[in-house]
Design an enzyme around this catalytic site. Structure first.
Site, short mmCIF file in Angstrom:
data_model
loop_
_atom_site.label_atom_id
_atom_site.label_comp_id
_atom_site.label_asym_id
_atom_site.label_seq_id
_atom_site.Cartn_x
_atom_site.Cartn_y
_atom_site.Cartn_z
N HIS A 129 11.45 -35.41 -31.80
CA HIS A 129 10.17 -35.58 -32.53
C HIS A 129 9.87 -34.39 -33.42
CE1 HIS A 129 9.42 -39.15 -30.07
NE2 HIS A 129 9.93 -38.44 -29.08
N ASN A 176 0.67 -0.22 6.07
CA ASN A 176 1.06 -1.00 4.89
C ASN A 176 1.70 -2.28 5.42
OD1 ASN A 176 2.05 -2.05 2.54
ND2 ASN A 176 3.86 -0.73 2.49
N GLY A 177 1.09 -3.43 5.15
CA GLY A 177 1.68 -4.69 5.62
C GLY A 177 0.59 -5.67 6.01
N LYS A 229 -2.31 -5.85 -19.46
CA LYS A 229 -1.96 -6.52 -18.21
C LYS A 229 -3.04 -7.53 -17.83
CE LYS A 229 0.43 -7.59 -14.71
NZ LYS A 229 1.55 -8.54 -14.98
N GLU A 275 7.58 -20.99 -19.93
CA GLU A 275 7.48 -19.62 -19.37
C GLU A 275 8.63 -18.75 -19.88
OE1 GLU A 275 5.42 -17.83 -18.11
OE2 GLU A 275 6.51 -16.23 -17.09
N TRP A 297 -3.71 -1.61 -1.16
CA TRP A 297 -3.65 -2.85 -1.92
C TRP A 297 -4.16 -3.91 -0.96
CZ3 TRP A 297 -3.11 -4.25 -6.82
CH2 TRP A 297 -2.87 -5.58 -7.11
N GLU A 329 7.07 -12.11 -25.51
CA GLU A 329 6.14 -11.00 -25.27
C GLU A 329 6.83 -9.66 -25.06
OE1 GLU A 329 3.62 -11.10 -21.78
OE2 GLU A 329 4.99 -12.41 -20.74
N CYS A 339 0.87 -1.19 0.00
CA CYS A 339 0.00 0.00 0.00
C CYS A 339 0.91 1.24 0.00
CB CYS A 339 -0.85 0.03 1.27
SG CYS A 339 -1.83 -1.43 1.52
N ARG A 371 1.52 1.60 -5.92
CA ARG A 371 1.69 0.62 -4.84
C ARG A 371 0.37 -0.04 -4.48
NH1 ARG A 371 6.39 1.11 -2.03
NH2 ARG A 371 5.47 0.07 -0.25
N LYS A 425 8.17 -15.25 -21.96
CA LYS A 425 8.79 -13.98 -21.53
C LYS A 425 9.54 -13.34 -22.70
CE LYS A 425 7.08 -13.01 -18.45
NZ LYS A 425 6.06 -13.98 -18.34
C1 AGP Z 1 2.33 -13.15 -18.88
O1 AGP Z 1 3.55 -12.46 -18.81
C2 AGP Z 1 1.27 -12.35 -19.59
N1 AGP Z 1 1.10 -11.06 -19.04
C3 AGP Z 1 -0.04 -13.12 -19.74
O2 AGP Z 1 0.25 -14.37 -20.35
C4 AGP Z 1 -0.80 -13.40 -18.43
O3 AGP Z 1 -0.10 -14.33 -17.65
C5 AGP Z 1 -2.18 -13.97 -18.80
O4 AGP Z 1 -2.88 -13.00 -19.55
C6 AGP Z 1 -3.01 -14.37 -17.57
O5 AGP Z 1 -3.24 -13.24 -16.78
P1 AGP Z 1 -3.83 -13.46 -15.30
O6 AGP Z 1 -2.79 -14.22 -14.54
O7 AGP Z 1 -4.04 -12.08 -14.77
O8 AGP Z 1 -5.10 -14.25 -15.42
#
Ligand code: AGP
Length: 616
Positions: free
Chosen positions: A512, A100-101, A611, A489, A74, A496, A2, A27, A493
């Site tokens: 394969h 905050n905590g 996001k 993963e 938060w 994206e 927060c 935050r 990364k």
């Molecule tokens: C991951 O780096 C991306 N931002 C994206 O794949 C994300 O993980 C996905 O959209 C799921 O989002 P969420 O965890 O908020 O559901």
């Protein structure tokens, strides 16, 4: 996480505090509130929503005052709503606090205070703390500073607090354990600022003191700040620091991007996520969402994990964890596929939905489908009170704090932390894990944050590797077992944020098809930890080597065999194989960050991405 900011001095406090809250919204932004002392009484205004919503409320109020503090929340305890917003005020109405905590033992303290006649308005741990301070002040007949100090010796958890008492209207008391507090010092001590970081006061003063853990300060005008150790009561002296960071740098904690800041926040985020839940010394894992539904979990025929993106990768790690540690069958589904596949779901199924934002449309739809077919749905979210958190039957929050960078990093490792705790708990409860093995895992998990911390120091080595491969057009990521999802993963990364095509594969899948892709222009990132089917991975590496592929291997410290054949080697500290994803992902996060930066990409807001994908 927060945001707290406050002021005491000769200026009008309200505009300073409101502007400070706007700067601290990164935050947390579930709710906002402010208190101002007008010389007679304590005026609190607070609301669910953003600082802009608080400003609208204040437009109709003429509250003035030269002392006050504010909070942007938060949520960790209590969903975001008006009554759970900060500041919180004690029962007498005389003491107010922002925090905050997380107070871990708030439930015990609350029960004790209720038995002494206290009535609570909110669901927060913070309201418990302000009434504990009031109770101690009355019982011991002490002033605010001493009451805060005595109260904090009864508290278990993390806090950064600011407290005000109408009976001592010319001072503010602040204290910290695990969450930051900066104190801005005006000319000749004529005014003081307090804040979670220096961004709210950097334009007024560049002179600041940062409290250390377990310290408290009584701030009075025209007097040096008095800082004490909370437990020993000894006086502490801190040198005044002259701040050089820009406003933007302060918001990013001194890092160039939110993504890098959040990569480096992972040790703390993992600790905050298992704090109060994992008790190695007592050999316990306490998770209300699991404890309250333990029979369901123990009798479940299978667990279905639904998620998207990085959260889906965390779910894949969860599959290995649950099947290895708790011997429970698991299926991991892309939420978008699950919701349209007309899946076979029964009331004996448990669905675990994983989502950082708690707003992903496909995951939300998958939850509703599962519930409509009688399944019990458990959520693993990072945003308290989010749609998914509210839709699920029970859940466990990751305590990663706001994740601003679009590329998910600390959400991934804290999701794996939650899944690890659940798998360990169920394994212990259903007898798959012996008590000694269970306890050993808890102590091993406790060492993970420091190992992540150590790994974060390899940044320069990763940066060099990034410089070598930043112009690649295609990359392969390979892993086996627990680290197959980490390969996926790592590839995500890179894709994206650098826009380089990358694919993750189980290492054994090379033969394969993918091996046809390999030539001297193809970098292959291989996870080859010492307990993860090591010999098999070594032979995969040799197959790649014989086709001139470039090998960047992630190995366990002390590795010799892979070191002899790989082009680059990144060493991670040794740990249980089940926990290696928490470590192997770190260099891959840093690698994608540095490559994207070298290619001059927008690391925090990559093109075409959001996001939270709240639409299909
Ligand atoms: C991951 O780096 C991306 N931002 C994206 O794949 C994300 O993980 C996905 O959209 C799921 O989002 P969420 O965890 O908020 O559901």
């Amino acid at each position: 996480m927060c945001g707290i900011t406050g002021y005491i001095g000769f200026r009008e406090a309200k505009p300073i505090i409101i502007k400070g809250l706007q700067r601290l919204e990164y935050r947390g932004y579930d709710s906002a509130g402010i208190f101002l002392f007008d010389g007679k009484k304590l005026n609190v205004s607070k609301t669910k929503g953003k600082v802009a919503d608080l400003e609208k409320i204040l437009e109709n109020k003429s509250t003035k005052g030269n002392i006050g503090f504010g909070h942007t929340r938060w949520a960790t305890h209590g969903v975001p709503n008006d009554i759970n917003s900060h500041p919180h005020t004690s029962q007498s109405g005389k003491i107010t606090i922002v925090h905050n905590g997380i107070i871990e033992n708030y439930d015990t303290l609350k029960k004790e205070l209720i038995s002494r006649g206290y009535v609570f308005q909110s669901d927060t741990d913070t309201e418990v703390l302000v009434n504990l301070i009031e109770e101690i002040k009355k019982k011991h007949n002490v002033k605010l500073g001493k009451a805060v100090q005595l109260a904090l010796t009864n508290v278990v958890g993390a806090y950064a607090i600011a407290v005000f008492d109408v009976e001592k209207p010319n001072e503010l008391v602040v204290a910290r354990l695990g969450s930051p507090i900066a104190i801005g010092i005006g000319k000749d001590n004529s005014e003081f600022f307090i804040a979670s970081d220096a961004s709210p006061f950097i334009e007024y003063t560049k002179n600041a003191i940062y409290l250390e853990d377990e310290e408290m300060a009584v701030i009075k005008l025209n007097r040096d700040i008095r800082i004490r150790k909370i437990k020993s009561d000894s006086l502490v002296k801190h040198d005044i620091q002259e701040l050089t960071l820009s406003l933007e740098q302060i918001e990013k904690g001194g890092y160039d991007h939110f993504m890098l800041k959040e990569i480096h926040e992972q040790p703390k985020a993992i600790i905050d996520t298992y704090r109060g839940r994992m008790l190695p010394d007592e050999g316990l894992i306490k998770m209300a969402g699991i404890d309250d539904n333990i029979d369901r979990f123990l009798n479940a025929k299978r667990i279905i994990i639904v998620a998207c993106g990085t959260s889906w990768h965390a779910g894949l790690v969860g599959e290995y964890l649950f099947e290895d540690l708790a011997r429970i069958p698991v299926e991991v589904e892309y939420a978008s596929e699950f919701r349209y596949r007309n899946p076979i779901i029964t009331e004996n199924d448990i669905v675990i939905a994983i989502s950082q934002s708690g707003e992903t449309a496909d995951t939300l739809a998958a939850i509703k489908l599962a519930k409509s077919k009688g399944a019990f749905v458990f959520g693993v979210c990072n945003v308290v009170g989010s749609s998914i958190a509210r839709e699920t039957d029970a859940g466990a929050y990751t305590h990663a704090g706001p994740e601003i960078g679009v590329a998910s990093t600390k959400a991934f490792t804290t999701q794996i932390t939650v899944l690890s705790l659940i798998a360990l708990k169920l394994g212990k409860e259903n007898g798959s894990l012996s008590t000694s093995d269970f306890r050993a895992y808890l102590h091993t998990m406790q060492l993970i944050p420091s190992k992540v911390e150590k790994l974060l120091k390899i940044d320069a080595q990763v940066k060099h590797i990034a410089s070598v491969y930043k112009d690649s057009k295609n990359c392969l990521y390979l892993g086996r077992g627990f680290n197959f999802p980490v390969a996926l993963e790592g590839a995500l990364k890179l894709k994206e944020i650098s826009y380089i095509h990358a694919e993750g594969y189980p290492a054994a899948e090379m033969k394969h098809g993918p091996i046809a892709l390999i030539d001297e222009n193809m970098p292959i990132f291989v996870i080859a930890t010492n307990k993860g089917h090591y010999e098999k991975v070594v032979s995969n590496i040799q197959e790649i080597k014989s086709r001139a592929g470039k090998i960047i291997a992630i190995v366990t410290e002390g590795d010799v065999t892979v070191k002899a054949i790989a082009d680059h080697v990144i060493e991670i500290p040794d740990t249980e194989e089940a926990f290696t994803p928490l470590l192997t992902t770190i260099p891959l996060q840093l690698l994608s960050y540095h490559i994207a930066l070298m290619l001059d990409k927008n690391v925090d807001q990559p093109r075409n991405l959001a996001k939270a994908v709240t639409v299909e």
